[in-house]
Design an enzyme around this catalytic site. Structure first.
Site, PDB file in Angstrom:
ATOM      1  N   LYS A  76       0.859  -1.198   0.000  1.00  0.00           N
ATOM      2  CA  LYS A  76       0.000   0.000   0.000  1.00  0.00           C
ATOM      3  C   LYS A  76       0.890   1.241   0.000  1.00  0.00           C
ATOM      4  O   LYS A  76       1.975   1.233   0.594  1.00  0.00           O
ATOM      5  CB  LYS A  76      -0.879  -0.055   1.256  1.00  0.00           C
ATOM      6  CG  LYS A  76      -1.862   1.091   1.426  1.00  0.00           C
ATOM      7  CD  LYS A  76      -2.700   0.879   2.700  1.00  0.00           C
ATOM      8  CE  LYS A  76      -3.675   1.998   2.963  1.00  0.00           C
ATOM      9  NZ  LYS A  76      -4.459   1.789   4.198  1.00  0.00           N
ATOM     10  N   SER A 151      -9.456   1.951   3.754  1.00  0.00           N
ATOM     11  CA  SER A 151      -8.662   2.734   2.827  1.00  0.00           C
ATOM     12  C   SER A 151      -7.764   1.896   1.925  1.00  0.00           C
ATOM     13  O   SER A 151      -7.323   2.377   0.882  1.00  0.00           O
ATOM     14  CB  SER A 151      -7.797   3.724   3.604  1.00  0.00           C
ATOM     15  OG  SER A 151      -6.894   3.036   4.445  1.00  0.00           O
ATOM     16  N   SER A 175      -9.323  -0.628   7.790  1.00  0.00           N
ATOM     17  CA  SER A 175      -8.868  -0.454   6.409  1.00  0.00           C
ATOM     18  C   SER A 175      -8.318  -1.685   5.718  1.00  0.00           C
ATOM     19  O   SER A 175      -8.104  -1.652   4.511  1.00  0.00           O
ATOM     20  CB  SER A 175      -7.814   0.639   6.337  1.00  0.00           C
ATOM     21  OG  SER A 175      -8.449   1.866   6.262  1.00  0.00           O
TER      22      SER A 175
HETATM   23  N1  GLN Z   1     -12.379   3.964   7.451  1.00  0.00           N
HETATM   24  C1  GLN Z   1     -11.670   4.261   8.655  1.00  0.00           C
HETATM   25  C2  GLN Z   1     -11.263   5.715   8.675  1.00  0.00           C
HETATM   26  O1  GLN Z   1     -11.503   6.384   7.721  1.00  0.00           O
HETATM   27  C3  GLN Z   1     -10.506   3.351   8.821  1.00  0.00           C
HETATM   28  C4  GLN Z   1      -9.305   3.799   8.118  1.00  0.00           C
HETATM   29  C5  GLN Z   1      -8.135   2.929   8.360  1.00  0.00           C
HETATM   30  O2  GLN Z   1      -8.258   1.871   8.967  1.00  0.00           O
HETATM   31  N2  GLN Z   1      -6.979   3.385   7.935  1.00  0.00           N
HETATM   32  O3  GLN Z   1     -10.695   6.172   9.632  1.00  0.00           O
END
Ligand code: GLN
Length: 475
Positions: A76, A151, A175
């Site tokens: 990532k 994400s 994420s």
């Molecule tokens: N969707 C969650 C957020 O926007 C988790 C993001 C993540 O785990 N990096 O914070």
């Protein structure tokens, strides 16, 4: 070319000479080009992957190849890889090149894994749909009109669409697990502090964890075994012994004791098909002789606000380093230091990141610190204690990974609250620091993948992976 599905079988084919790493890499590169429209990769390390493959083929012949020789992995775009670009899918890191390699990536390379490219994600890992990327959204390969989740959307799709075998992502509040569920693959977030964060771009440091995507539990176990454990560059890594996660993963002798949380199944946003799916699995597990019982978790409704207050606060502090002075983008139209900061940050960050920096600054400001930040810290402790109390009595807690299956591109992008609700179930282990995995558990009526989340106690990755293997082979 049809590849064997698991790393174990790929490795066997490499060792008996019916496959070479060079062929393997060509195969994935072809898939990447053919499925370019999915927008999963921000950069593909073509030449490098090819020359790496040739070298590893030689090592395989001379029997000196590492444990991950033949494993093709994507990373990532929040993981540093020396002399490679890194942008966290943000304009503000335009032109930035890593000066060192993240420990997790370093350990993969030391075992001869091939890093094929860096994947698209929500900017600074903030989002649940991959629509917050400065490089455009990633498309879900199951339905191109839908999001892959976020994400780590590109990471999930890189595995889903056979663009590589395994992907490294990061998971702060879901994420890895949420996109895994949306894309029908497996996604593990280990215990907080299990894997070094050295070289991982920080979003919310007391939550951030590197996570792994794959289609086979064995592959996740092996990668975790390689990357977990102490690191001189990150003093927060746990000294807890790294288990032999990949040994005996297929032996299931136990009668499991599982809990499911009443409130998760009663939450109004939960889709009927996901509810039916999980209830079906509960019956199936009971029929197989396991104990599955309902427990209460009245704090459920407080988890999401707790998560967001704390991560905004940490993000506002972590992201203050991007000021145009040291890294990446600098606004060209500035007149003095203060306008340099202001314009660079205004132009360089996307909307969601700015929203979080501002809200984080607000909850940390002198007059609101106690009302929001301190309160959320206290609630976090309660959530952790009460979750752990359940895990004293049960091996695992099972929940849906997400309240809905993959939604349409643009469906929630105008409504941040709706978007945050996608994390309803994944944030509990994140707030509590516990390991959790999302397992493909069926399809809904639109033929979209459903995920089942399994939460374990601290450092019970081995047990969690064994159960995951059992669950996935139950039918
Ligand atoms: N969707 C969650 C957020 O926007 C988790 C993001 C993540 O785990 N990096 O914070």
């Amino acid at each position: 070319m049809k590849l064997p599905a698991s790393f174990q079988s790929i490795r066997a084919a490499l060792e008996n000479g019916t496959l070479t790493c060079a062929q393997l890499v060509e195969h994935y590169l072809e898939n990447i080009h053919e499925r370019n429209h999915l927008n999963a990769f921000l950069e593909v390390f073509e030449d490098e992957a090819r020359s790496k493959a040739a070298k590893i083929d030689e090592k395989l012949v001379s029997n000196t190849a590492g444990r991950l020789a033949g494993m093709v992995i994507s990373i990532k775009d929040v993981l540093c890889y020396e002399d490679h670009n890194l942008q966290a899918s943000s304009k503000i890191l335009g032109g930035f090149e890593s000066q060192f390699t993240a420990t997790a990536v370093e350990r993969l390379l030391a075992e001869d894994a091939i890093i094929i490219g860096r994947t698209n994600c929500d900017e600074f890992a903030m989002g649940s749909s991959n629509e917050n990327s400065a490089f455009g959204p990633v498309l879900n390969a199951a339905d191109r009109e839908r999001v892959p989740g976020g994400s780590s959307g590109g990471a999930a799709v890189s595995v889903q669409a056979d663009l590589c075998l395994v992907a490294l992502g990061s998971d702060t509040g879901g994420s890895v697990r949420q996109p895994a569920a949306f894309c029908g693959v497996i996604g593990l977030k280990p215990t907080y502090s299990r894997i070094s964060r050295h070289g991982l771009v920080a979003y919310a440091s007391s939550f951030d964890s590197i996570g792994v995507f794959a289609k086979e539990v064995e592959d996740i176990a092996l990668v975790l075994e390689v990357i977990a454990g102490e690191d001189d560059f990150d003093s927060t890594v746990s000294r807890h012994k790294v288990g032999h996660y990949s040994d005996n993963i297929t032996t299931h002798t136990q009668n499991y004791k599982l809990a499911y949380v009443k409130e998760t199944l009663e939450s109004p946003g939960l889709s009927e098909s996901i509810k039916t799916n999980i209830l079906g699995h509960i019956e199936e597990l009971k029929a197989a002789g396991h104990t599955v019982e309902q427990v209460n978790f009245p704090l459920l409704q407080h988890i999401l606000p707790t998560y967001y207050i704390l991560t905004w606060a940490e993000a506002s502090s972590n992201l203050s380093r991007f000021d145009g002075v040291r890294y990446g983008y600098r606004s060209p139209n500035t007149t003095d230091l203060s306008s340099l900061y202001k314009k660079t940050r205004t132009e360089g960050f996307g909307e969601e990141v700015k929203r979080r920096i501002m809200l984080g600054t607000f909850v940390l400001s002198a007059s609101y610190y106690d009302a929001y930040y301190t309160k959320a810290q206290k609630t976090r402790k309660l959530i952790r204690d009460q979750t752990k109390a359940i895990l004293q009595e049960y091996d695992f807690i099972i929940t849906p990974t997400t309240p809905t299956t993959a939604f349409k591109l643009g469906e929630h992008s105008q409504d941040p609250l709706e978007m945050y609700l996608a994390d309803l179930y994944t944030v509990q282990p994140s707030v509590a620091g516990l390991p959790a995995i999302s397992l493909p558990s069926g399809m809904d009526e639109k033929n979209l993948p459903i995920g089942l989340q399994v939460i374990a106690d601290d450092f019970k990755e081995k047990e969690l992976l064994k159960f995951s293997h059992y669950f996935l082979n139950l039918n």
